[in-house]
Design an enzyme around this catalytic site. Structure first.
Site, PDB file in Angstrom:
ATOM      1  N   ASP A 197       0.106   6.893 -10.665  1.00 23.89           N
ATOM      2  CA  ASP A 197       0.948   5.727 -10.374  1.00 23.89           C
ATOM      3  C   ASP A 197       0.418   5.085  -9.091  1.00 23.89           C
ATOM      4  O   ASP A 197       0.989   5.219  -8.017  1.00 23.89           O
ATOM      5  CB  ASP A 197       2.405   6.163 -10.191  1.00 23.89           C
ATOM      6  CG  ASP A 197       3.309   4.990  -9.820  1.00 23.89           C
ATOM      7  OD1 ASP A 197       4.326   5.205  -9.128  1.00 23.89           O
ATOM      8  OD2 ASP A 197       2.963   3.839 -10.185  1.00 23.89           O
TER       9      ASP A 197
ATOM     10  N   ASP B 247      -5.032  11.892   0.311  1.00 22.05           N
ATOM     11  CA  ASP B 247      -5.752  11.012  -0.603  1.00 22.05           C
ATOM     12  C   ASP B 247      -5.833  11.733  -1.956  1.00 22.05           C
ATOM     13  O   ASP B 247      -6.263  12.892  -2.017  1.00 22.05           O
ATOM     14  CB  ASP B 247      -7.155  10.747  -0.059  1.00 22.05           C
ATOM     15  CG  ASP B 247      -7.972   9.838  -0.971  1.00 22.05           C
ATOM     16  OD1 ASP B 247      -9.081   9.453  -0.566  1.00 22.05           O
ATOM     17  OD2 ASP B 247      -7.512   9.519  -2.065  1.00 22.05           O
ATOM     18  N   GLY B 248      -5.408  11.044  -3.004  1.00 24.43           N
ATOM     19  CA  GLY B 248      -5.406  11.667  -4.328  1.00 24.43           C
ATOM     20  C   GLY B 248      -6.787  12.150  -4.737  1.00 24.43           C
ATOM     21  O   GLY B 248      -6.929  13.192  -5.392  1.00 24.43           O
TER      22      GLY B 248
ATOM     23  N   PRO C 248      -6.738   1.427  -0.445  1.00 27.20           N
ATOM     24  CA  PRO C 248      -6.738   2.878  -0.686  1.00 27.20           C
ATOM     25  C   PRO C 248      -6.748   3.239  -2.171  1.00 27.20           C
ATOM     26  O   PRO C 248      -7.172   4.325  -2.545  1.00 27.20           O
ATOM     27  CB  PRO C 248      -5.443   3.340  -0.031  1.00 27.20           C
ATOM     28  CG  PRO C 248      -4.554   2.140   0.035  1.00 27.20           C
ATOM     29  CD  PRO C 248      -5.499   0.970   0.241  1.00 27.20           C
TER      30      PRO C 248
ATOM     31  N   GLN D 194      -1.789  -0.092   4.464  1.00 31.73           N
ATOM     32  CA  GLN D 194      -1.537  -1.341   3.733  1.00 31.73           C
ATOM     33  C   GLN D 194      -0.359  -2.111   4.322  1.00 31.73           C
ATOM     34  O   GLN D 194       0.402  -1.564   5.114  1.00 31.73           O
ATOM     35  CB  GLN D 194      -1.230  -1.006   2.255  1.00 31.73           C
ATOM     36  CG  GLN D 194      -0.166   0.064   2.090  1.00 31.73           C
ATOM     37  CD  GLN D 194      -0.397   0.952   0.864  1.00 31.73           C
ATOM     38  OE1 GLN D 194      -1.096   0.612  -0.088  1.00 31.73           O
ATOM     39  NE2 GLN D 194       0.153   2.150   0.909  1.00 31.73           N
TER      40      GLN D 194
HETATM   41  N1  SAM Z   1       3.931   1.008  -9.994  1.00 28.27           N
HETATM   42  C1  SAM Z   1       3.181   0.408  -8.981  1.00 28.27           C
HETATM   43  C2  SAM Z   1       2.095  -0.420  -9.591  1.00 28.27           C
HETATM   44  O1  SAM Z   1       1.932  -0.332 -10.809  1.00 28.27           O
HETATM   45  O2  SAM Z   1       1.483  -1.213  -8.903  1.00 28.27           O
HETATM   46  C3  SAM Z   1       2.656   1.474  -8.033  1.00 28.27           C
HETATM   47  C4  SAM Z   1       3.711   1.997  -7.264  1.00 28.27           C
HETATM   48  S1  SAM Z   1       3.370   3.196  -6.066  1.00 28.27           S
HETATM   49  C5  SAM Z   1       4.200   2.431  -4.763  1.00 28.27           C
HETATM   50  C6  SAM Z   1       1.684   3.111  -5.607  1.00 28.27           C
HETATM   51  C7  SAM Z   1       1.357   4.131  -4.527  1.00 28.27           C
HETATM   52  O3  SAM Z   1      -0.019   4.524  -4.586  1.00 28.27           O
HETATM   53  C8  SAM Z   1       1.563   3.599  -3.097  1.00 28.27           C
HETATM   54  O4  SAM Z   1       2.625   4.285  -2.492  1.00 28.27           O
HETATM   55  C9  SAM Z   1       0.227   3.868  -2.399  1.00 28.27           C
HETATM   56  O5  SAM Z   1       0.363   4.264  -1.067  1.00 28.27           O
HETATM   57  C10 SAM Z   1      -0.352   4.977  -3.282  1.00 28.27           C
HETATM   58  N2  SAM Z   1      -1.794   5.162  -3.172  1.00 28.27           N
HETATM   59  C11 SAM Z   1      -2.750   4.194  -3.097  1.00 28.27           C
HETATM   60  N3  SAM Z   1      -3.975   4.751  -2.978  1.00 28.27           N
HETATM   61  C12 SAM Z   1      -3.798   6.106  -2.978  1.00 28.27           C
HETATM   62  C13 SAM Z   1      -4.693   7.232  -2.897  1.00 28.27           C
HETATM   63  N4  SAM Z   1      -6.018   7.057  -2.772  1.00 28.27           N
HETATM   64  N5  SAM Z   1      -4.165   8.480  -2.975  1.00 28.27           N
HETATM   65  C14 SAM Z   1      -2.812   8.659  -3.103  1.00 28.27           C
HETATM   66  N6  SAM Z   1      -1.911   7.631  -3.150  1.00 28.27           N
HETATM   67  C15 SAM Z   1      -2.406   6.379  -3.116  1.00 28.27           C
END
Ligand code: SAM
Length: 292
Positions: free
Chosen positions: A160, A142-143, A167, A35
């Site tokens: 979160d 990946d979650g 992603p 991203q």
């Molecule tokens: N609080 C924020 C919001 O409400 O928009 C989110 C904050 S946190 C930075 C979001 C995180 O989710 C990012 O670091 C991103 O890389 C992660 N993320 C996105 N898709 C993901 C996935 N499939 N598996 C694990 N992490 C993921």
């Protein structure tokens, strides 16, 4: 002299809505494997992190989202020892989770190592206490894959994530929630970042609809976060233990006391309980989703 740069949130372009922020200084900007990431200084909100044109966290209002996504499920559960955070790259959620001395282990599964790396430098107020805590375990993955494959069980799962784009899209699917349920211990609670119902109604209805097919108690609670534009933010709620949402203010206050009564700036036992009292348009959307 050229005017200052303005950075614009493009999350609501389709709705014809744009929020722009005047930039004091760009602190960091890069296209990661997953991203576009930009961190800049804003005179009111302080440090602001945007991923793919969506505001993620600001140093001025982060406490609201981080406290409500953490203390509500953990105090509602009452005996959480194993906690899983999906996403959470900036470690703001992890910092709040680790304030709970009852938590034996916190596992964070983040897809983008760059977000954590950059947070070590730019959000050390979060990463400092977290990365030095022996209870913290970081997994870069990946979650979806993690919850589909792990044989561990968790008392609280906190999703979160970014919004359902790029992603983050898979983290709003039925399969993801079903895989989360598979690795939830008895009485476990799952909460999810579920958007701003006034501007993202489909996101909440879709997730609660999935929850209702998997869990006894499916719904959401709310809080207002200034930089998550559009009014209340919804936090998805899913559990088979209906008693956890019904914990009284006294019970929640006793659990906070037992946890050392650590300081908070938004969450209180009263705010905790009140967060489940939904305005009619959100309550009706949740009811429709449950029946869908
Ligand atoms: N609080 C924020 C919001 O409400 O928009 C989110 C904050 S946190 C930075 C979001 C995180 O989710 C990012 O670091 C991103 O890389 C992660 N993320 C996105 N898709 C993901 C996935 N499939 N598996 C694990 N992490 C993921």
């Amino acid at each position: 002299m050229a005017g200052k740069r303005w950075i614009t949130e493009t999350l609501y372009d389709e709705a014809g809505i744009r929020m722009s922020y005047e930039v004091e200084r760009v602190l960091y900007e890069m296209q990661t494997e997953h991203q576009h990431l930009v961190l800049f200084e804003h005179k009111w909100f302080g440090k602001m992190l945007m991923l793919d044109g969506a505001t993620q966290v600001t140093s001025r209002d982060e406490f609201i989202y981080h406290e409500m996504m953490t203390h509500v499920p953990i105090f509602a559960h009452g005996r959480a020892r194993e906690v899983l955070v999906i996403g959470g790259g900036d470690c703001g959620i992890a910092e709040e989770v680790l304030k709970h001395t009852s938590v034996a282990r916190l596992t964070q599964v983040e897809i983008d190592a760059s977000v954590v790396e950059f947070s070590k430098e730019h959000f050390s107020e979060f990463t400092g206490p977290v990365l030095s805590d022996p209870r913290f375990e970081l997994i870069i993955d990946d979650g979806m894959r993690f919850v589909a494959e792990t044989d561990r069980r968790f008392d609280v799962i906190i999703v979160d994530s970014t919004d359902p784009q790029g992603p983050g899209a898979v983290l709003f699917t039925f399969d993801f929630y079903a895989a989360c349920k598979r690795c939830m211990a008895e009485r476990a609670v799952m909460v999810t970042q579920n958007g701003v119902p006034f501007l993202q109604p489909d996101e909440l209805v879709s997730s609660v609809g999935h929850f209702a097919r998997l869990f006894v108690d499916a719904g959401c609670y709310i809080a207002a976060i200034p930089t998550y534009v559009g009014g209340h933010m919804a936090m998805g709620w899913a559990t088979d233990d209906v008693s956890s949402r019904r914990a009284t203010v006294q019970t929640i206050a006793q659990r906070h006391q037992a946890a050392g009564r650590f300081a908070t700036n938004y969450w209180t036992p009263e705010v905790h309980q009140a967060a489940f009292a939904l305005p009619r348009f959100i309550a009706e959307a949740v009811e429709r989703a449950r029946r869908s």
